[in-house]
Design a protein around this motif. Sequence first.
Motif, mmCIF file in Angstrom:
data_model
loop_
_atom_site.group_PDB
_atom_site.id
_atom_site.type_symbol
_atom_site.label_atom_id
_atom_site.label_comp_id
_atom_site.label_asym_id
_atom_site.label_seq_id
_atom_site.Cartn_x
_atom_site.Cartn_y
_atom_site.Cartn_z
ATOM 1 N N ARG A 1 -12.229 -6.597 3.872
ATOM 2 C CA ARG A 1 -10.851 -6.546 3.383
ATOM 3 C C ARG A 1 -10.175 -5.305 3.938
ATOM 4 O O ARG A 1 -10.807 -4.250 4.037
ATOM 5 C CB ARG A 1 -10.814 -6.522 1.850
ATOM 6 N N LEU A 2 -8.867 -5.438 4.287
ATOM 7 C CA LEU A 2 -8.112 -4.309 4.807
ATOM 8 C C LEU A 2 -6.940 -3.988 3.881
ATOM 9 O O LEU A 2 -6.395 -4.881 3.237
ATOM 10 C CB LEU A 2 -7.596 -4.632 6.217
ATOM 11 N N TYR A 3 -6.563 -2.712 3.834
ATOM 12 C CA TYR A 3 -5.500 -2.229 2.961
ATOM 13 C C TYR A 3 -4.410 -1.586 3.813
ATOM 14 O O TYR A 3 -4.710 -0.740 4.659
ATOM 15 C CB TYR A 3 -6.060 -1.220 1.960
ATOM 16 N N THR A 4 -3.174 -1.944 3.566
ATOM 17 C CA THR A 4 -2.070 -1.410 4.361
ATOM 18 C C THR A 4 -1.686 -0.013 3.892
ATOM 19 O O THR A 4 -1.954 0.380 2.750
ATOM 20 C CB THR A 4 -0.838 -2.319 4.275
ATOM 21 N N GLY A 5 -1.042 0.724 4.793
ATOM 22 C CA GLY A 5 -0.505 2.033 4.448
ATOM 23 C C GLY A 5 -1.532 3.136 4.450
ATOM 24 O O GLY A 5 -2.258 3.297 5.422
ATOM 25 N N PRO A 6 -1.608 3.902 3.362
ATOM 26 C CA PRO A 6 -0.872 3.734 2.107
ATOM 27 C C PRO A 6 0.611 4.040 2.272
ATOM 28 O O PRO A 6 0.982 4.924 3.041
ATOM 29 C CB PRO A 6 -1.533 4.749 1.174
ATOM 30 N N ALA A 7 1.444 3.293 1.569
ATOM 31 C CA ALA A 7 2.885 3.441 1.702
ATOM 32 C C ALA A 7 3.369 4.707 0.986
ATOM 33 O O ALA A 7 2.848 5.088 -0.055
ATOM 34 C CB ALA A 7 3.598 2.214 1.135
ATOM 35 N N TRP A 8 4.366 5.318 1.578
ATOM 36 C CA TRP A 8 4.921 6.561 1.051
ATOM 37 C C TRP A 8 5.371 6.439 -0.411
ATOM 38 O O TRP A 8 4.994 7.272 -1.242
ATOM 39 C CB TRP A 8 6.066 7.006 1.953
ATOM 40 N N PRO A 9 6.156 5.410 -0.815
ATOM 41 C CA PRO A 9 6.594 5.353 -2.214
ATOM 42 C C PRO A 9 5.427 5.257 -3.190
ATOM 43 O O PRO A 9 5.524 5.725 -4.318
ATOM 44 C CB PRO A 9 7.460 4.090 -2.263
#
Length: 355
Positions: free
Chosen positions: A345-353
């Motif tokens: 499994r892959l996780y995006t980011g982590p996103a700034w917000p």
Amino acid sequence: MSLPGLHERLLSWLALCGLVLQLSACAVQQPDAGPTEHHRLAVERLRATYDAVLPEFSIGKRRHYAQRLYRVTGEERYLPANREYMTHLAGRLEAEIAELGVPGQVERLGREGVEGYPRRTEKQRARAKMFTRWGEIAYAKGLLFRLVQAHYHDMLDEIPGHERALDYLGDPPWAAFLTDPEVLGVYAAQVANQVHFLHQLGVMDLRREVEAAFRRRYPPDTLATLSTEEYRNWLYGLTHFVIAASHYYQQKVDADAYAWVLDSLEAQSERIMRDATEDIQAEVALGFLLTGQAGHPLVRRVRDALTAAVDPAVGMIPSPGASTDLERGEHRNVLAIMVLGWQGRLYTGPAWPAL
């Protein structure tokens, strides 16, 4: 027992044997796609070593390690180092973009990029010489990297004037640079990265042209004649077409679109295991993992090799020269952690917000 009864039992026994043989054959043809217990013990040792010393590393090394392990595990322990990097990146880009309009600034930064390029190894000296032909590309490549990092962390729109930076990236002669045989001969992995970064930022799409140029530069019938250094440049570049297409471990990649890469890797299995460094072997395995080919035999061979390379006394994979410097060996070891501990499994980011 009557002859007919014996005949029926013999037929049943033969059928059962045939089924057992068929199941055995299937087991051979479809190896376990996941890491073994031996692999898991190795990855636990590596992670324990590197998680413990991560705060002592430079911000670049902390970013490299924490970003990758967040994307393949989603574990919150890697968020602080990502947060630190993004705060640093936002400040640097804001200041950098504000100066883009200063007359002569880009040209000066390009010269400084060439003059300041490291020259410790033969490979670095060859790259420094190559960059002297390309002016501001020596600067533009760094800005491209920083902008794509902001994009990956969903913070690009928060950077004042980022549109100006994207407009500027449309000016350098990327097509000529990224398809140049000399450039490909010493800088193949970075070429694969940069062509995907340009596409992902919406600046330009040169993917077909660059892939074609790479394949012209390294036709299959010439691979056997390459020196070890040249071979590693080709192999490293090949793996990065897949890795960069995944947005650096944020999404799976279509195996059909990169069949030419996977076929090349499979055809070179023996030399990969003989001549490639552990860094490159790990990226070969990641190419298969990112394209859903976890059961490929080469993945298991790489996992076994990486496990065998771990020095239990120091809890890391030493360099080819036997160095056990943890910070210098971070790249090699984080890739090994990713391959040995792959969860699918892959996780995006982590996103700034989200931080």
